[in-house]
Design a protein around this motif. Structure first.
Motif, PDB file in Angstrom:
ATOM      1  N   SER A   1     -69.992 -94.264  42.725  1.00 41.93           N
ATOM      2  CA  SER A   1     -70.565 -95.559  43.096  1.00 41.93           C
ATOM      3  C   SER A   1     -71.108 -95.480  44.502  1.00 41.93           C
ATOM      4  CB  SER A   1     -69.518 -96.677  43.009  1.00 41.93           C
ATOM      5  OG  SER A   1     -68.468 -96.422  43.907  1.00 41.93           O
ATOM      6  N   GLU A   2     -72.232 -96.135  44.707  1.00 43.48           N
ATOM      7  CA  GLU A   2     -72.848 -96.178  46.020  1.00 43.48           C
ATOM      8  C   GLU A   2     -72.940 -97.640  46.431  1.00 43.48           C
ATOM      9  OE1 GLU A   2     -73.623 -93.636  47.714  1.00 43.48           O
ATOM     10  OE2 GLU A   2     -73.615 -92.032  46.231  1.00 43.48           O
TER      11      GLU A   2
ATOM     12  N   ASP B   1     -75.935 -90.443  35.943  1.00 42.30           N
ATOM     13  CA  ASP B   1     -75.541 -89.684  37.129  1.00 42.30           C
ATOM     14  C   ASP B   1     -75.017 -90.550  38.259  1.00 42.30           C
ATOM     15  OD1 ASP B   1     -76.045 -87.079  36.219  1.00 42.30           O
ATOM     16  OD2 ASP B   1     -78.181 -87.337  36.537  1.00 42.30           O
ATOM     17  N   GLY B   2     -75.336 -91.823  38.259  1.00 39.53           N
ATOM     18  CA  GLY B   2     -74.865 -92.674  39.349  1.00 39.53           C
ATOM     19  C   GLY B   2     -74.940 -94.138  38.995  1.00 39.53           C
ATOM     20  N   VAL B   3     -73.966 -94.897  39.494  1.00 34.03           N
ATOM     21  CA  VAL B   3     -73.973 -96.350  39.370  1.00 34.03           C
ATOM     22  C   VAL B   3     -74.068 -96.917  40.775  1.00 34.03           C
ATOM     23  CG1 VAL B   3     -72.713 -98.398  38.619  1.00 34.03           C
ATOM     24  CG2 VAL B   3     -72.587 -96.306  37.272  1.00 34.03           C
TER      25      VAL B   3
ATOM     26  N   THR C   1     -77.617 -91.385  50.987  1.00 35.68           N
ATOM     27  CA  THR C   1     -76.463 -90.760  50.324  1.00 35.68           C
ATOM     28  C   THR C   1     -76.777 -90.491  48.862  1.00 35.68           C
ATOM     29  OG1 THR C   1     -74.935 -91.899  51.811  1.00 35.68           O
ATOM     30  CG2 THR C   1     -74.008 -91.016  49.773  1.00 35.68           C
ATOM     31  N   LEU C   2     -77.431 -91.462  48.210  1.00 35.06           N
ATOM     32  CA  LEU C   2     -77.851 -91.293  46.820  1.00 35.06           C
ATOM     33  C   LEU C   2     -78.824 -90.131  46.703  1.00 35.06           C
ATOM     34  CD1 LEU C   2     -78.153 -92.190  43.865  1.00 35.06           C
ATOM     35  CD2 LEU C   2     -79.841 -93.866  44.633  1.00 35.06           C
TER      36      LEU C   2
ATOM     37  N   SER D   1     -82.284 -87.456  35.365  1.00 28.34           N
ATOM     38  CA  SER D   1     -81.173 -88.253  35.863  1.00 28.34           C
ATOM     39  C   SER D   1     -81.372 -89.726  35.533  1.00 28.34           C
ATOM     40  CB  SER D   1     -81.031 -88.102  37.386  1.00 28.34           C
ATOM     41  OG  SER D   1     -80.696 -86.788  37.742  1.00 28.34           O
ATOM     42  N   VAL D   2     -80.251 -90.433  35.339  1.00 29.40           N
ATOM     43  CA  VAL D   2     -80.272 -91.877  35.132  1.00 29.40           C
ATOM     44  C   VAL D   2     -79.430 -92.535  36.219  1.00 29.40           C
ATOM     45  CG1 VAL D   2     -79.566 -93.789  33.640  1.00 29.40           C
ATOM     46  CG2 VAL D   2     -80.622 -91.753  32.637  1.00 29.40           C
ATOM     47  N   ILE D   3     -80.027 -93.507  36.924  1.00 32.45           N
ATOM     48  CA  ILE D   3     -79.326 -94.285  37.939  1.00 32.45           C
ATOM     49  C   ILE D   3     -79.232 -95.725  37.433  1.00 32.45           C
ATOM     50  CG2 ILE D   3     -79.344 -95.115  40.320  1.00 32.45           C
ATOM     51  CD1 ILE D   3     -78.912 -92.097  40.004  1.00 32.45           C
ATOM     52  N   TYR D   4     -78.024 -96.263  37.427  1.00 29.87           N
ATOM     53  CA  TYR D   4     -77.777 -97.589  36.866  1.00 29.87           C
ATOM     54  C   TYR D   4     -77.403 -98.552  37.994  1.00 29.87           C
ATOM     55  CZ  TYR D   4     -76.503-100.656  32.932  1.00 29.87           C
ATOM     56  OH  TYR D   4     -76.451-101.661  31.995  1.00 29.87           O
ATOM     57  N   VAL D   5     -78.197 -99.602  38.177  1.00 32.08           N
ATOM     58  CA  VAL D   5     -77.988-100.554  39.263  1.00 32.08           C
ATOM     59  C   VAL D   5     -77.201-101.768  38.755  1.00 32.08           C
ATOM     60  CG1 VAL D   5     -79.116-102.031  40.972  1.00 32.08           C
ATOM     61  CG2 VAL D   5     -80.111 -99.805  40.388  1.00 32.08           C
ATOM     62  N   VAL D   6     -76.152-102.119  39.494  1.00 34.34           N
ATOM     63  CA  VAL D   6     -75.305-103.259  39.142  1.00 34.34           C
ATOM     64  C   VAL D   6     -75.241-104.219  40.326  1.00 34.34           C
ATOM     65  CG1 VAL D   6     -72.953-104.000  38.590  1.00 34.34           C
ATOM     66  CG2 VAL D   6     -73.864-101.906  37.579  1.00 34.34           C
TER      67      VAL D   6
END
Length: 223
Positions: A219-220, A190-192, A11-12, A160-165
């Motif tokens: 959010s994914e 662009d995405g968390v 999906t990401l 793009s920047v993807i931020y993992v939490v």
């Protein structure tokens, strides 16, 4: 759980492709607030997923605590990103091909004494620009934002920047601070990725959902 994680990564992958549909090639940065949130796992699996579509290279730009090479069994003496930017080795000497996934990898290489200077230099920018001409996707794993500013420096060379939490682990204030640092350097996130979610707890998505909606990010859920 792995099926759910794989589906979230796909999906990401789709979201990133749609977000940057006007760009022929993409460089994607992956980071987090602190260590052990799963950013490298996300980087590797995102590279695998993108590699199923087109030519992909994964770069370990976490020159403080590199871990990409270890995941692929690359020996410590293998030259990598630091050696490329210092121009002590050629790209061919630093490239590792993963037969199973079909992606190429550039590990961190020799741990430098001045990692941020290397990442901020022209050598790194030119390398990413060159790799974007050779590959459809360039995935860049970077150091967490709270300890150092490496990720912000690297973001200037990425699309793009993807931020993992990590769910139920990282404080909201710390997340806000990390996201805000990218905004300060003029780069959108662009995405968390909400990682390691306990799906048995029905309130997890709801609690984090309001936070992401406030920032206007997607959010994914994974794992």
């Amino acid at each position: 759980k792995y099926h759910q994680f794989s589906e979230a990564v796909r999906t990401l992958r789709t979201s990133l492709s749609l977000m940057n549909i006007e760009k022929q090639n993409q460089a994607i940065l992956v980071t987090s607030s602190v260590p052990k949130e799963g950013k490298t796992t996300v980087s590797i699996n995102l590279a695998f997923a993108l590699g199923q579509l087109d030519s992909t290279i994964l770069i370990d730009a976490d020159l403080r605590r590199p871990s990409v090479g270890k995941r692929f069994g690359v020996p410590n003496y293998q030259p990598g990103l630091s050696n490329l930017t210092m121009r002590t080795h050629s790209l061919r000497e630093c490239l590792v091909h993963d037969e199973q996934s079909g992606i190429d990898i550039i590990g961190a290489g020799s741990i430098p004494s001045n990692p941020q200077e290397l990442l901020a230099g022209d050598g790194f920018k030119k390398l990413i620009a060159y790799l974007k001409k050779q590959y459809k996707y360039v995935v860049v794993d970077t150091a967490p934002t709270q300890a150092v500013s490496d990720a912000m420096v690297v973001s200037k060379s990425c699309d793009s920047v993807i931020y993992v939490v990590k769910a139920d682990s990282t404080g909201e204030k710390m997340i806000r601070n990390g996201l805000g640092r990218f905004l300060q350097v003029g780069h959108r996130v662009d995405g968390v990725i909400l990682n390691q979610v306990d799906l048995r707890r029905s309130d997890v998505a709801e609690r984090y959902g309001g936070f992401y909606d406030q920032y206007g990010y997607n959010s994914e859920g994974s794992k």
